[in-house]
Design a protein around this motif. Structure first.
Motif, PDB file in Angstrom:
ATOM      1  N   TYR A  80       0.541  40.373  18.630  1.00 41.66           N
ATOM      2  CA  TYR A  80       1.746  41.049  19.124  1.00 41.66           C
ATOM      3  C   TYR A  80       2.392  40.178  20.187  1.00 41.66           C
ATOM      4  CZ  TYR A  80       4.835  44.761  20.666  1.00 41.66           C
ATOM      5  OH  TYR A  80       5.947  45.509  20.958  1.00 41.66           O
ATOM      6  N   GLU A  81       3.555  39.624  19.855  1.00 44.76           N
ATOM      7  CA  GLU A  81       4.255  38.713  20.756  1.00 44.76           C
ATOM      8  C   GLU A  81       5.670  39.243  20.988  1.00 44.76           C
ATOM      9  OE1 GLU A  81       6.096  34.198  20.547  1.00 44.76           O
ATOM     10  OE2 GLU A  81       4.481  34.751  19.186  1.00 44.76           O
ATOM     11  N   THR A  82       6.089  39.248  22.256  1.00 42.01           N
ATOM     12  CA  THR A  82       7.453  39.647  22.601  1.00 42.01           C
ATOM     13  C   THR A  82       8.177  38.441  23.166  1.00 42.01           C
ATOM     14  OG1 THR A  82       6.754  41.894  23.116  1.00 42.01           O
ATOM     15  CG2 THR A  82       8.885  41.178  24.009  1.00 42.01           C
ATOM     16  N   GLU A  83       9.303  38.096  22.566  1.00 45.67           N
ATOM     17  CA  GLU A  83      10.149  37.016  23.067  1.00 45.67           C
ATOM     18  C   GLU A  83      11.378  37.666  23.715  1.00 45.67           C
ATOM     19  OE1 GLU A  83      12.915  33.399  21.301  1.00 45.67           O
ATOM     20  OE2 GLU A  83      11.518  34.412  19.966  1.00 45.67           O
ATOM     21  N   TRP A  84      11.450  37.604  25.045  1.00 43.23           N
ATOM     22  CA  TRP A  84      12.589  38.193  25.783  1.00 43.23           C
ATOM     23  C   TRP A  84      13.783  37.267  25.679  1.00 43.23           C
ATOM     24  CZ3 TRP A  84      12.304  43.100  27.030  1.00 43.23           C
ATOM     25  CH2 TRP A  84      11.041  43.682  27.163  1.00 43.23           C
ATOM     26  N   LEU A  85      14.930  37.816  25.350  1.00 44.47           N
ATOM     27  CA  LEU A  85      16.129  37.018  25.114  1.00 44.47           C
ATOM     28  C   LEU A  85      17.158  37.165  26.226  1.00 44.47           C
ATOM     29  CD1 LEU A  85      16.449  37.948  21.351  1.00 44.47           C
ATOM     30  CD2 LEU A  85      15.419  35.887  22.333  1.00 44.47           C
ATOM     31  N   ALA A  86      16.984  38.158  27.084  1.00 45.67           N
ATOM     32  CA  ALA A  86      17.969  38.395  28.151  1.00 45.67           C
ATOM     33  C   ALA A  86      17.383  38.072  29.510  1.00 45.67           C
ATOM     34  CB  ALA A  86      18.418  39.845  28.124  1.00 45.67           C
ATOM     35  N   HIS A 130      16.557  42.931  19.251  1.00 48.62           N
ATOM     36  CA  HIS A 130      16.959  44.313  19.477  1.00 48.62           C
ATOM     37  C   HIS A 130      16.903  44.665  20.957  1.00 48.62           C
ATOM     38  CE1 HIS A 130      12.638  44.235  18.636  1.00 48.62           C
ATOM     39  NE2 HIS A 130      12.500  45.347  19.334  1.00 48.62           N
ATOM     40  N   TRP A 131      17.738  45.642  21.335  1.00 45.76           N
ATOM     41  CA  TRP A 131      17.776  46.163  22.701  1.00 45.76           C
ATOM     42  C   TRP A 131      18.177  47.627  22.636  1.00 45.76           C
ATOM     43  CZ3 TRP A 131      22.541  48.092  23.767  1.00 45.76           C
ATOM     44  CH2 TRP A 131      23.643  47.534  23.129  1.00 45.76           C
ATOM     45  N   TYR A 132      17.932  48.339  23.739  1.00 45.60           N
ATOM     46  CA  TYR A 132      18.201  49.776  23.802  1.00 45.60           C
ATOM     47  C   TYR A 132      18.926  50.088  25.097  1.00 45.60           C
ATOM     48  CZ  TYR A 132      14.178  49.567  20.658  1.00 45.60           C
ATOM     49  OH  TYR A 132      13.318  49.243  19.644  1.00 45.60           O
ATOM     50  N   ARG A 187      17.606  51.097  30.213  1.00 40.25           N
ATOM     51  CA  ARG A 187      17.853  49.983  29.299  1.00 40.25           C
ATOM     52  C   ARG A 187      16.575  49.187  29.077  1.00 40.25           C
ATOM     53  NH1 ARG A 187      21.630  46.959  27.040  1.00 40.25           N
ATOM     54  NH2 ARG A 187      21.655  44.721  27.187  1.00 40.25           N
ATOM     55  N   ILE A 188      16.386  48.719  27.859  1.00 38.44           N
ATOM     56  CA  ILE A 188      15.358  47.725  27.529  1.00 38.44           C
ATOM     57  C   ILE A 188      16.131  46.516  27.022  1.00 38.44           C
ATOM     58  CG2 ILE A 188      13.361  47.137  26.109  1.00 38.44           C
ATOM     59  CD1 ILE A 188      12.802  50.181  25.897  1.00 38.44           C
ATOM     60  N   PRO A 189      16.017  45.362  27.705  1.00 36.12           N
ATOM     61  CA  PRO A 189      16.839  44.204  27.339  1.00 36.12           C
ATOM     62  C   PRO A 189      16.471  43.597  25.989  1.00 36.12           C
ATOM     63  CG  PRO A 189      15.364  43.633  29.145  1.00 36.12           C
ATOM     64  CD  PRO A 189      15.162  45.095  28.862  1.00 36.12           C
ATOM     65  N   ALA A 190      17.333  42.720  25.520  1.00 33.85           N
ATOM     66  CA  ALA A 190      17.181  42.078  24.215  1.00 33.85           C
ATOM     67  C   ALA A 190      15.867  41.315  24.118  1.00 33.85           C
ATOM     68  CB  ALA A 190      18.363  41.142  23.951  1.00 33.85           C
ATOM     69  N   HIS A 191      15.200  41.528  23.002  1.00 36.80           N
ATOM     70  CA  HIS A 191      13.936  40.858  22.726  1.00 36.80           C
ATOM     71  C   HIS A 191      13.688  40.903  21.223  1.00 36.80           C
ATOM     72  CE1 HIS A 191      12.911  45.125  23.060  1.00 36.80           C
ATOM     73  NE2 HIS A 191      11.837  44.879  22.336  1.00 36.80           N
ATOM     74  N   ARG A 192      12.675  40.182  20.788  1.00 34.64           N
ATOM     75  CA  ARG A 192      12.257  40.243  19.386  1.00 34.64           C
ATOM     76  C   ARG A 192      10.767  39.989  19.305  1.00 34.64           C
ATOM     77  NH1 ARG A 192      16.079  35.786  17.792  1.00 34.64           N
ATOM     78  NH2 ARG A 192      15.363  34.113  19.101  1.00 34.64           N
ATOM     79  N   HIS A 193      10.223  40.404  18.182  1.00 34.38           N
ATOM     80  CA  HIS A 193       8.797  40.220  17.896  1.00 34.38           C
ATOM     81  C   HIS A 193       8.722  39.433  16.583  1.00 34.38           C
ATOM     82  CE1 HIS A 193       8.283  43.334  20.915  1.00 34.38           C
ATOM     83  NE2 HIS A 193       9.171  44.031  20.250  1.00 34.38           N
ATOM     84  N   PRO A 194       8.347  38.157  16.653  1.00 39.41           N
ATOM     85  CA  PRO A 194       8.419  37.283  15.477  1.00 39.41           C
ATOM     86  C   PRO A 194       7.634  37.777  14.259  1.00 39.41           C
ATOM     87  CG  PRO A 194       8.062  35.983  17.455  1.00 39.41           C
ATOM     88  CD  PRO A 194       7.941  37.428  17.856  1.00 39.41           C
TER      89      PRO A 194
END
Length: 124
Positions: free
Chosen positions: A118-124, A96-98, A51-58
């Motif tokens: 390149y920015e990753t915002e982790w949501l989980a 998105h998540w996988y 699993r890759i938890p929920a995140h987004r790239h603005p």
């Protein structure tokens, strides 16, 4: 500096664990170290139960292609099952998540633009 063409086996690229992932691995197949000026080509592997938890790239979009297996992707709260042969587009800002809920590994390619932001915002 002249940009050189490149051909190499994907198996030679180091496999690294995905940050915050479980049973998820990333390989950079072609990237800045190779002189690629505009895009980065990556291969992800999700082991069974991975699993890759929920995140987004603005500011970064993703284009993906499933090479092998099947997995579930969450896209802004909507679950979608994707299988080998499916293409996926994830616009900038989409959460998105996988998750690999199957008994076999999943492999997919992911192309992203080469950028300093390149920015990753982790949501989980």
């Amino acid at each position: 500096m002249e940009i050189q063409a490149l051909v190499r086996p994907a198996e030679g690229a180091p496999k690294k664990p995905v940050a915050k992932g479980k049973g998820a691995f990333l390989q950079v197949l072609v990237g800045p170290e190779d002189g690629a000026p505009n895009f980065i080509l990556r291969r992800f592997t999700l082991e069974p139960g991975g699993r890759i938890p929920a995140h987004r790239h603005p500011t970064i979009e993703h284009e993906q292609f499933v090479l092998k297996g099947r997995m579930t992707i969450g896209l802004d709260g909507v679950e979608r099952e994707v299988v080998a042969g499916d293409a996926v587009f994830i616009p900038a800002g989409v959460a998105h998540w996988y998750e690999n809920r199957s008994d076999a590994a999943v492999e997919f390619l992911c192309v992203i633009p080469k950028t300093k932001e390149y920015e990753t915002e982790w949501l989980a």
